[in-house]
Write an enzyme that holds these catalytic residues in place. Structure first.
Site, PDB file in Angstrom:
ATOM      1  N   TYR A 109      51.646  17.375 -11.981  1.00  0.00           N
ATOM      2  CA  TYR A 109      50.745  16.506 -12.737  1.00  0.00           C
ATOM      3  C   TYR A 109      50.199  17.183 -13.989  1.00  0.00           C
ATOM      4  O   TYR A 109      49.984  16.534 -15.016  1.00  0.00           O
ATOM      5  CB  TYR A 109      49.591  16.045 -11.840  1.00  0.00           C
ATOM      6  CG  TYR A 109      49.996  14.954 -10.871  1.00  0.00           C
ATOM      7  CD1 TYR A 109      50.408  13.705 -11.333  1.00  0.00           C
ATOM      8  CD2 TYR A 109      49.989  15.171  -9.501  1.00  0.00           C
ATOM      9  CE1 TYR A 109      50.796  12.706 -10.456  1.00  0.00           C
ATOM     10  CE2 TYR A 109      50.375  14.173  -8.608  1.00  0.00           C
ATOM     11  CZ  TYR A 109      50.770  12.943  -9.094  1.00  0.00           C
ATOM     12  OH  TYR A 109      51.160  11.955  -8.228  1.00  0.00           O
ATOM     13  N   GLU A 202      55.498  29.505  16.739  1.00  0.00           N
ATOM     14  CA  GLU A 202      55.950  28.354  15.964  1.00  0.00           C
ATOM     15  C   GLU A 202      55.040  27.136  16.073  1.00  0.00           C
ATOM     16  O   GLU A 202      54.913  26.374  15.117  1.00  0.00           O
ATOM     17  CB  GLU A 202      57.367  27.970  16.434  1.00  0.00           C
ATOM     18  CG  GLU A 202      57.933  26.726  15.775  1.00  0.00           C
ATOM     19  CD  GLU A 202      59.242  26.270  16.392  1.00  0.00           C
ATOM     20  OE1 GLU A 202      59.689  25.166  16.048  1.00  0.00           O
ATOM     21  OE2 GLU A 202      59.813  27.005  17.223  1.00  0.00           O
ATOM     22  N   ASP A 254      60.414  27.749  19.738  1.00  0.00           N
ATOM     23  CA  ASP A 254      61.072  26.868  20.692  1.00  0.00           C
ATOM     24  C   ASP A 254      62.444  27.440  21.032  1.00  0.00           C
ATOM     25  O   ASP A 254      63.055  28.171  20.228  1.00  0.00           O
ATOM     26  CB  ASP A 254      61.252  25.465  20.097  1.00  0.00           C
ATOM     27  CG  ASP A 254      59.987  24.631  20.158  1.00  0.00           C
ATOM     28  OD1 ASP A 254      59.101  24.943  20.979  1.00  0.00           O
ATOM     29  OD2 ASP A 254      59.883  23.650  19.387  1.00  0.00           O
TER      30      ASP A 254
END
Length: 368
Positions: A109, A202, A254
């Protein structure tokens, strides 16, 4: 002792800031020299193509090779991207001089105030990476940061260096939700800690569980929630804690191929950031959840998708996964074609992962 360390750290931060300003000034001066000599200004940008990304066994990470491309104001097809890059260097210089911070979204922006056109944020993000490659410095060094989405908890005393907070100290175990890892944290001075290890995990839910179960006290640990793939600010902080506080880093993810890759990115970086060498912890250890853990602990599983299987084969062609636990676990994933989440240990009770699995893994980490 502490005051001496603080003075040295402050001096180091000032030198780092001075260095980035000198580099930016040097590139700006070159553009003026080209104009004075009647030449079209240009940038030499290290190529980030796949063919120029090589794995350096000594550094234990991907780096860029010697191939570079020239972006010249003489070439009408390159003039737009040349102007974008030149403006971004100007904007980075302004941020650095004024000690202001900006986000990736802000940059997109802010460009509009200078009539610099980007089709969308992805285009401006890509130009930021170009500037990183030109300067061989991460965007964080010139005060451009992503949105924060990871956090830290543990006995670590820091001293802020950002304007308005200079000299203020904080212990990162003061808030039970942890502290967001943003510019103020990654640029702070690391003073002292009683911790003996860093555990990067995680999942945010498990991060909260670890805080609740006082893993920081039981195992003398600093706990970091990576929020999935660790943002660069988080990887920067992990490296700093490892290097400056001499703490080993272990990674819990995981039990799937993507978790394995999350750990590898912390350890040796990513191909996308091959132009940077300050984001890795080569001695970090991935301790699970391994594919072999899924079988060993009889965890609830989910079938691997075709995408998961393809990702396994892709990583098998990556030299970082060519041996050791990395290769072994990929092969087991491909054999069992199942995956499991960290939360799967809740089958055996909410605290099973902290009471039984974690102690085993921390002990195993000593031999990895």
């Amino acid at each position: 002792m502490k005051s001496s360390k603080k003075r040295n750290s402050a001096k180091k931060a000032q030198e780092k800031q001075k260095n980035i300003l000198e580099i930016l000034k040097g590139h700006g001066a070159k553009i003026y020299r080209d104009l004075d000599d009647g030449q079209f200004p240009k940038f030499s940008i290290p190529s980030r193509s796949v063919s120029n990304i090589v794995y350096d066994k000594e550094l234990r990470q991907y780096i860029l090779g010697n191939t570079a491309s020239v972006r010249s104001s003489r070439n009408s097809s390159q003039l737009r991207s040349f102007t974008q890059l030149m403006w971004l260097a100007f904007f980075a210089n302004r941020l650095s001089q004024e000690k202001k911070s900006s986000t990736l979204r802000d940059v997109y922006y802010s460009s509009q105030a200078f009539a610099i056109e980007f089709d969308d944020q992805s285009e401006s993000d890509n130009i930021i990476v170009d500037l990183e490659a030109v300067l061989s410095k991460p965007r964080e060094d010139f005060h451009i940061f992503p949105e924060e989405r990871s956090s830290i908890f543990g006995d670590l005393n820091i001293e802020y260096t950002i304007p308005g907070y200079e000299g203020k100290t904080m212990n990162l175990s003061n808030h039970p939700d942890g502290y967001a890892i943003g510019p103020s944290l990654t640029t702070s001075e690391l003073l002292d800690t009683s911790a003996e290890i860093v555990i990067a995990i995680e999942k945010g839910g498990l991060f909260t569980r670890f805080v609740e179960e006082q893993v920081d006290k039981k195992f003398k640990a600093i706990i970091i929630n990576t929020g999935g793939q660790a943002p660069r600010s988080t990887r920067t902080l992990l490296k700093r804690i490892h290097d400056e506080m001499s703490l080993p880093v272990i990674v819990l993810t995981d039990g799937d191929v993507y978790g394995e890759h999350i750990a590898m990115v912390i350890k040796s970086g990513s191909a996308n950031a091959a132009h940077l060498r300050e984001l890795t912890v080569p001695d970090a250890k991935w301790v699970g959840v391994w594919a072999t853990d899924i079988e060993k602990f009889k965890l609830p599983t989910i079938p691997m998708t075709e995408s998961d299987i393809k990702r396994c084969h892709d990583l098998k062609n990556d030299p970082r996964y060519a041996d050791g636990i990395w290769k072994k676990e990929l092969e087991v994933f491909l054999r069992i074609k199942r995956k499991a989440e960290l939360e799967a240990f809740s089958k055996y009770g909410l605290t099973n992962i902290t009471d039984k699995y974690l102690p085993q893994k921390l002990e195993l980490a000593k031999s990895l």
